[in-house]
Design a protein around this motif. Sequence first.
Motif, PDB file in Angstrom:
ATOM      1  N   ARG A  92       0.895  -1.303  -0.036  1.00 55.13           N
ATOM      2  CA  ARG A  92      -0.011  -0.036   0.132  1.00 55.13           C
ATOM      3  C   ARG A  92       0.887   1.238  -0.081  1.00 55.13           C
ATOM      4  NH1 ARG A  92      -3.094   2.621  -2.439  1.00 55.13           N
ATOM      5  NH2 ARG A  92      -4.796   4.023  -1.080  1.00 55.13           N
ATOM      6  N   ILE A  93       1.983   1.330   0.728  1.00 59.21           N
ATOM      7  CA  ILE A  93       2.794   2.581   0.605  1.00 59.21           C
ATOM      8  C   ILE A  93       3.466   2.636  -0.762  1.00 59.21           C
ATOM      9  CG2 ILE A  93       5.133   3.254   1.584  1.00 59.21           C
ATOM     10  CD1 ILE A  93       4.596   1.995   4.104  1.00 59.21           C
ATOM     11  N   LEU A  94       3.738   1.497  -1.470  1.00 60.73           N
ATOM     12  CA  LEU A  94       4.363   1.819  -2.960  1.00 60.73           C
ATOM     13  C   LEU A  94       3.169   2.409  -3.535  1.00 60.73           C
ATOM     14  CD1 LEU A  94       6.610  -1.290  -3.285  1.00 60.73           C
ATOM     15  CD2 LEU A  94       7.097   1.249  -3.050  1.00 60.73           C
ATOM     16  N   GLU A  95       1.960   1.682  -3.377  1.00 58.05           N
ATOM     17  CA  GLU A  95       0.697   2.358  -4.225  1.00 58.05           C
ATOM     18  C   GLU A  95       0.364   3.879  -4.088  1.00 58.05           C
ATOM     19  OE1 GLU A  95      -1.846  -1.689  -4.280  1.00 58.05           O
ATOM     20  OE2 GLU A  95      -2.291  -0.032  -2.829  1.00 58.05           O
ATOM     21  N   ILE A  96       0.730   4.225  -2.847  1.00 60.52           N
ATOM     22  CA  ILE A  96       0.593   5.594  -2.241  1.00 60.52           C
ATOM     23  C   ILE A  96       1.571   6.403  -2.920  1.00 60.52           C
ATOM     24  CG2 ILE A  96       0.505   7.418  -0.485  1.00 60.52           C
ATOM     25  CD1 ILE A  96      -0.914   5.041   1.049  1.00 60.52           C
ATOM     26  N   TYR A  97       2.866   5.691  -2.846  1.00 60.55           N
ATOM     27  CA  TYR A  97       4.066   6.676  -3.485  1.00 60.55           C
ATOM     28  C   TYR A  97       3.941   7.077  -5.045  1.00 60.55           C
ATOM     29  CZ  TYR A  97       8.680   7.427  -5.166  1.00 60.55           C
ATOM     30  OH  TYR A  97       9.699   7.999  -5.940  1.00 60.55           O
ATOM     31  N   ASN A  98       3.206   5.797  -5.753  1.00 59.96           N
ATOM     32  CA  ASN A  98       3.212   5.820  -7.003  1.00 59.96           C
ATOM     33  C   ASN A  98       1.827   6.993  -7.425  1.00 59.96           C
ATOM     34  OD1 ASN A  98       5.071   4.422  -8.216  1.00 59.96           O
ATOM     35  ND2 ASN A  98       4.041   2.750  -7.761  1.00 59.96           N
ATOM     36  N   ALA A  99       0.901   6.951  -6.457  1.00 66.39           N
ATOM     37  CA  ALA A  99      -0.184   8.128  -6.678  1.00 66.39           C
ATOM     38  C   ALA A  99       0.536   9.392  -6.237  1.00 66.39           C
ATOM     39  CB  ALA A  99      -1.328   7.583  -5.724  1.00 66.39           C
ATOM     40  N   MET A 100       1.303   9.522  -5.676  1.00 62.95           N
ATOM     41  CA  MET A 100       1.726  10.959  -5.502  1.00 62.95           C
ATOM     42  C   MET A 100       2.792  11.316  -6.352  1.00 62.95           C
ATOM     43  SD  MET A 100       0.745  11.903  -2.270  1.00 62.95           S
ATOM     44  CE  MET A 100       2.047  13.093  -1.727  1.00 62.95           C
ATOM     45  N   ARG A 101       3.045  10.586  -7.381  1.00 63.73           N
ATOM     46  CA  ARG A 101       3.909  11.227  -8.311  1.00 63.73           C
ATOM     47  C   ARG A 101       3.186  12.374  -9.216  1.00 63.73           C
ATOM     48  NH1 ARG A 101       6.765   6.425 -11.276  1.00 63.73           N
ATOM     49  NH2 ARG A 101       7.895   7.861 -12.307  1.00 63.73           N
ATOM     50  N   PRO A 102       4.005  13.181  -9.760  1.00 64.02           N
ATOM     51  CA  PRO A 102       3.022  14.225 -10.349  1.00 64.02           C
ATOM     52  C   PRO A 102       2.521  13.705 -11.635  1.00 64.02           C
ATOM     53  CG  PRO A 102       5.339  15.052 -10.073  1.00 64.02           C
ATOM     54  CD  PRO A 102       5.170  13.688  -9.697  1.00 64.02           C
ATOM     55  N   ASN A 103       1.129  14.070 -11.919  1.00 62.92           N
ATOM     56  CA  ASN A 103       0.238  13.841 -12.962  1.00 62.92           C
ATOM     57  C   ASN A 103      -0.294  12.534 -12.997  1.00 62.92           C
ATOM     58  OD1 ASN A 103       0.531  16.474 -14.334  1.00 62.92           O
ATOM     59  ND2 ASN A 103       2.638  15.839 -14.983  1.00 62.92           N
TER      60      ASN A 103
END
Length: 148
Positions: A92-103
């Motif tokens: 889940r942390i990795l999913e959130i990290y990817n969601a936080m990437r610009p655009n």
Amino acid sequence: MKNPIQEKKRRLSKEDYPLGSKSADLLFTTTDKAYDELTLNAAISGEIKGTDMRISPKTLEMHAEISESLGRNQLAKNFRRAAEMINISDARILEIYNAMRPNRSSKEELLKIAQELEEEYGAVENASLIREAADVYERRGRLKEIED
């Protein structure tokens, strides 16, 4: 064995750092293993597992206190956010990290993540950071374009 951190009355300061040398009796893992139990021999004999090696939120909070005593308030916030993340799965942390990437996410998607962090994990500091990022991304045009 009673965890001494629960009995701790004073705030920690730079005199307590490094914790492993100066306050090892306060250190416990997420599985309540004492710091001095984490030895190579214990690992070889199977007395400790990988899950026993995870840092605890309490230890991260102690590092936050030490950081604050040195005027390193941003570092203290980082330790507190890390403490909140202990109970969130790595996936889940990795999913959130990817969601936080610009655009990558809309503002609504980021706000849903913030709400999830608060409601499911009690991760108030992380939720605040994501809300702040959503506002910054909106101002800078870094949110995912929503297709009609």
